[in-house]
Scaffold this motif. Structure first.
Motif, PDB file in Angstrom:
ATOM      1  N   LEU A  99      23.861  62.152 -15.037  1.00 33.74           N
ATOM      2  CA  LEU A  99      23.192  61.116 -14.248  1.00 33.74           C
ATOM      3  C   LEU A  99      23.381  59.747 -14.890  1.00 33.74           C
ATOM      4  N   GLY A 100      23.361  59.691 -16.223  1.00 33.15           N
ATOM      5  CA  GLY A 100      23.559  58.414 -16.907  1.00 33.15           C
ATOM      6  C   GLY A 100      24.938  57.833 -16.652  1.00 33.15           C
ATOM      7  N   TRP A 101      25.985  58.657 -16.811  1.00 34.18           N
ATOM      8  CA  TRP A 101      27.339  58.181 -16.542  1.00 34.18           C
ATOM      9  C   TRP A 101      27.492  57.764 -15.074  1.00 34.18           C
ATOM     10  N   SER A 102      26.938  58.570 -14.165  1.00 32.86           N
ATOM     11  CA  SER A 102      27.053  58.263 -12.738  1.00 32.86           C
ATOM     12  C   SER A 102      26.365  56.938 -12.421  1.00 32.86           C
ATOM     13  N   PHE A 103      25.152  56.778 -12.924  1.00 34.66           N
ATOM     14  CA  PHE A 103      24.385  55.563 -12.647  1.00 34.66           C
ATOM     15  C   PHE A 103      25.068  54.343 -13.248  1.00 34.66           C
ATOM     16  N   LEU A 104      25.674  54.496 -14.427  1.00 35.92           N
ATOM     17  CA  LEU A 104      26.364  53.368 -15.053  1.00 35.92           C
ATOM     18  C   LEU A 104      27.537  52.900 -14.188  1.00 35.92           C
ATOM     19  N   LEU A 105      28.318  53.842 -13.667  1.00 34.09           N
ATOM     20  CA  LEU A 105      29.421  53.463 -12.784  1.00 34.09           C
ATOM     21  C   LEU A 105      28.914  52.736 -11.549  1.00 34.09           C
ATOM     22  N   ILE A 106      27.827  53.226 -10.974  1.00 28.81           N
ATOM     23  CA  ILE A 106      27.262  52.595  -9.782  1.00 28.81           C
ATOM     24  C   ILE A 106      26.795  51.178 -10.096  1.00 28.81           C
ATOM     25  N   VAL A 107      26.126  51.004 -11.234  1.00 31.11           N
ATOM     26  CA  VAL A 107      25.618  49.682 -11.624  1.00 31.11           C
ATOM     27  C   VAL A 107      26.764  48.698 -11.838  1.00 31.11           C
ATOM     28  N   ILE A 108      27.807  49.122 -12.559  1.00 31.66           N
ATOM     29  CA  ILE A 108      28.933  48.225 -12.822  1.00 31.66           C
ATOM     30  C   ILE A 108      29.596  47.806 -11.508  1.00 31.66           C
ATOM     31  N   PHE A 109      29.806  48.769 -10.604  1.00 32.35           N
ATOM     32  CA  PHE A 109      30.385  48.446  -9.304  1.00 32.35           C
ATOM     33  C   PHE A 109      29.501  47.458  -8.551  1.00 32.35           C
ATOM     34  N   ALA A 110      28.187  47.686  -8.548  1.00 35.67           N
ATOM     35  CA  ALA A 110      27.268  46.815  -7.819  1.00 35.67           C
ATOM     36  C   ALA A 110      27.280  45.393  -8.376  1.00 35.67           C
ATOM     37  N   VAL A 111      27.303  45.268  -9.702  1.00 33.44           N
ATOM     38  CA  VAL A 111      27.323  43.938 -10.325  1.00 33.44           C
ATOM     39  C   VAL A 111      28.596  43.188  -9.951  1.00 33.44           C
ATOM     40  N   LEU A 112      29.742  43.858 -10.056  1.00 32.25           N
ATOM     41  CA  LEU A 112      31.015  43.200  -9.747  1.00 32.25           C
ATOM     42  C   LEU A 112      31.141  42.880  -8.256  1.00 32.25           C
ATOM     43  N   LEU A 113      30.646  43.776  -7.407  1.00 37.85           N
ATOM     44  CA  LEU A 113      30.687  43.509  -5.964  1.00 37.85           C
ATOM     45  C   LEU A 113      29.802  42.319  -5.612  1.00 37.85           C
ATOM     46  N   ASP A 114      28.620  42.256  -6.210  1.00 39.13           N
ATOM     47  CA  ASP A 114      27.720  41.129  -5.951  1.00 39.13           C
ATOM     48  C   ASP A 114      28.361  39.811  -6.389  1.00 39.13           C
ATOM     49  N   ARG A 115      29.056  39.834  -7.525  1.00 35.02           N
ATOM     50  CA  ARG A 115      29.726  38.619  -7.978  1.00 35.02           C
ATOM     51  C   ARG A 115      30.846  38.215  -7.018  1.00 35.02           C
ATOM     52  N   ARG A 116      31.602  39.197  -6.519  1.00 34.87           N
ATOM     53  CA  ARG A 116      32.679  38.886  -5.596  1.00 34.87           C
ATOM     54  C   ARG A 116      32.117  38.300  -4.298  1.00 34.87           C
ATOM     55  N   LEU A 117      31.059  38.896  -3.766  1.00 30.55           N
ATOM     56  CA  LEU A 117      30.474  38.395  -2.527  1.00 30.55           C
ATOM     57  C   LEU A 117      29.848  37.017  -2.721  1.00 30.55           C
ATOM     58  N   SER A 118      29.200  36.814  -3.857  1.00 28.06           N
ATOM     59  CA  SER A 118      28.613  35.505  -4.149  1.00 28.06           C
ATOM     60  C   SER A 118      29.692  34.439  -4.269  1.00 28.06           C
ATOM     61  N   SER A 119      30.811  34.797  -4.889  1.00 32.28           N
ATOM     62  CA  SER A 119      31.922  33.855  -5.018  1.00 32.28           C
ATOM     63  C   SER A 119      32.485  33.483  -3.648  1.00 32.28           C
ATOM     64  N   ARG A 120      32.600  34.463  -2.776  1.00 34.53           N
ATOM     65  CA  ARG A 120      33.093  34.175  -1.421  1.00 34.53           C
ATOM     66  C   ARG A 120      32.136  33.273  -0.658  1.00 34.53           C
ATOM     67  N   ARG A 121      30.832  33.536  -0.793  1.00 34.51           N
ATOM     68  CA  ARG A 121      29.859  32.684  -0.103  1.00 34.51           C
ATOM     69  C   ARG A 121      29.923  31.255  -0.604  1.00 34.51           C
ATOM     70  N   ARG A 122      30.098  31.085  -1.913  1.00 39.08           N
ATOM     71  CA  ARG A 122      30.210  29.722  -2.459  1.00 39.08           C
ATOM     72  C   ARG A 122      31.470  29.038  -1.948  1.00 39.08           C
ATOM     73  N   ASP A 123      32.575  29.799  -1.895  1.00 37.67           N
ATOM     74  CA  ASP A 123      33.820  29.219  -1.393  1.00 37.67           C
ATOM     75  C   ASP A 123      33.685  28.809   0.074  1.00 37.67           C
ATOM     76  N   GLN A 124      33.026  29.652   0.862  1.00 37.33           N
ATOM     77  CA  GLN A 124      32.834  29.319   2.278  1.00 37.33           C
ATOM     78  C   GLN A 124      31.943  28.098   2.448  1.00 37.33           C
TER      79      GLN A 124
END
Length: 408
Positions: A373-398
């Motif tokens: 569960l720890g390894w699984s949750f860590l992968l999910i968290v890392i993906f969520a953080v990077l996805l949020d940064r990508r979406l935030s960057s796109r919103r700023r660019d727009q």
């Protein structure tokens, strides 16, 4: 009247007026030193029911004397000798020492390897040996389940950790051939770090692959004529390594087999986390040039975590290979700067046991499943953080594009 205190503090104290870093060093160095001594001299020498060294020592003696090595009965749950002939060659020197001294030497080698690896990790992030970071990371490392059980079970994971960190350091320094040598030496023992070869490919450092392949091939060529039964590794041990056992195995297939989950569900989970890991690496790739340290250590963490989950064997003490990712918390853009990530870390790094005399089944489930569960949750968290940064960057660019168009 003489002053009660001097403006200059002795070496063994940290005055109130000193920096917070000096205070941390004053607190953490004695703790770190005592943890190292306790884990190495007391716990490791005492040993435990699980004994990874006896099989290694017997194999080293057999290899040294040109006797059959691959004679284990894999239906038994005792630790088996699983190194290839090249690994037998590297551990053969331990056979020249009597068993107890050889075991102590093996413990010492791995403890020193962990300490050197920690030092290199600290240096990787720009800290010196005089900084507070070194005793803090040493203390956390030797308090973890990974290091404790590596030493107590007398496993070779400490040496593998050092090979991994040397590989990452040399990769960042663009010392491609030497980076290949570092990881190639670990391949000669076991290929657990193989997923990390994706990093030099993404960074266009293809020369790493030359020595990464050449070193284990050369060692195998040296070991093969000396070994009494090298083909037994191919015909007996390799098929066993490709199977997923249902004991001491925290991978998805290991827990799925243990709990009797339907095979389609196990396959779905493996495919899902493989896609998640691939998507995470895709989101991470944008940093591969502008922030090399962040990309390399985070990418290494993602790849190793995914391999623990998706491979045929994932054991909790493999988690020490995530130390670079954990120390990356010092970077401003680190994916570890949030509490869910550290909740995941507790799952696979803590030495706590969750067996319960009152809630027997729930406690056993918590203990068996927490690394998974720890390894699984860590992968999910890392993906969520990077996805949020990508979406935030796109919103700023727009928003920037809209504001420019309105201004024009």
């Amino acid at each position: 009247m003489a002053p009660l205190s001097s403006s200059r503090s002795p070496w063994w104290s940290a005055a109130t007026g000193d920096s917070s870093e000096a205070l941390v060093k004053c607190m953490m160095w004695p703790v770190a030193v005592m943890l190292v001594i306790h884990r190495t001299v007391i716990l490791a020498v005492n040993g435990a029911r699980t004994d990874d060294f006896t099989g290694v020592y017997r194999a080293a003696v057999a290899f040294w004397n040109r006797e059959p090595v691959y004679t284990a009965v894999y239906q038994h749950v005792d630790p088996h000798y699983l190194y290839p002939p090249s690994g037998s060659l590297l551990i053969a020197p331990f056979a020249v020492v009597e068993p107890e001294s050889s075991r102590w030497l093996f413990i010492g080698v791995n403890a020193v390897a962990v300490l050197v690896a920690v030092y290199l990790v600290v240096r990787m992030f720009g800290f010196t040996a005089r900084s507070a970071a070194l005793p803090v990371v040493i203390g956390i490392s030797f308090a973890s389940e990974s290091v404790i059980n590596t030493l107590v079970f007398t496993n070779i994971n400490g040496v593998i950790l050092l090979g991994q960190i040397a590989f990452l350091v040399l990769l960042l320094a663009r010392r491609d051939l030497w980076a290949g040598v570092a990881i190639g030496l670990t391949f000669a023992i076991k290929p657990i770090l193989a997923p990390l070869l994706l990093l030099p490919l993404l960074r266009r450092q293809g020369k790493v692959l030359i020595t990464a392949a050449a070193v284990p091939i050369l060692l195998t060529a040296l070991a093969w004529p000396w070994a009494a039964d090298p083909w037994q590794f191919v015909v007996r041990t390799v098929p066993y390594l490709l199977q997923s056992r249902d004991y001491f195995n925290s991978s998805i297939t290991g827990n799925g087999t243990y709990y009797g989950l339907p095979e389609p569900l196990v396959l779905l989970l493996r495919v899902g986390f493989a896609v998640l890991a691939a998507a995470t690496m895709y989101l991470l790739y944008r940093y591969h040039r502008r922030d090399e340290v962040f990309f390399v250590v985070t990418g290494a963490g993602v790849l190793m975590t995914a391999s623990f989950l998706l491979g045929s064997l994932g054991q909790m003490y493999y988690s020490m290979l995530l130390f670079p990712l954990l120390v990356s918390v010092v970077l401003p853009q680190s994916v570890m700067r949030n509490w869910p990530a550290w909740l995941a870390v507790y799952g696979f790094l803590s030495a706590d046991e969750w067996y319960s005399g009152r809630w027997v089944e729930a406690g056993r489930y918590a203990e068996y499943m927490r690394p998974t569960l720890g390894w699984s949750f860590l992968l999910i968290v890392i993906f969520a953080v990077l996805l949020d940064r990508r979406l935030s960057s796109r919103r700023r660019d727009q928003a920037r594009t809209v504001s420019v168009s309105r201004a024009s």
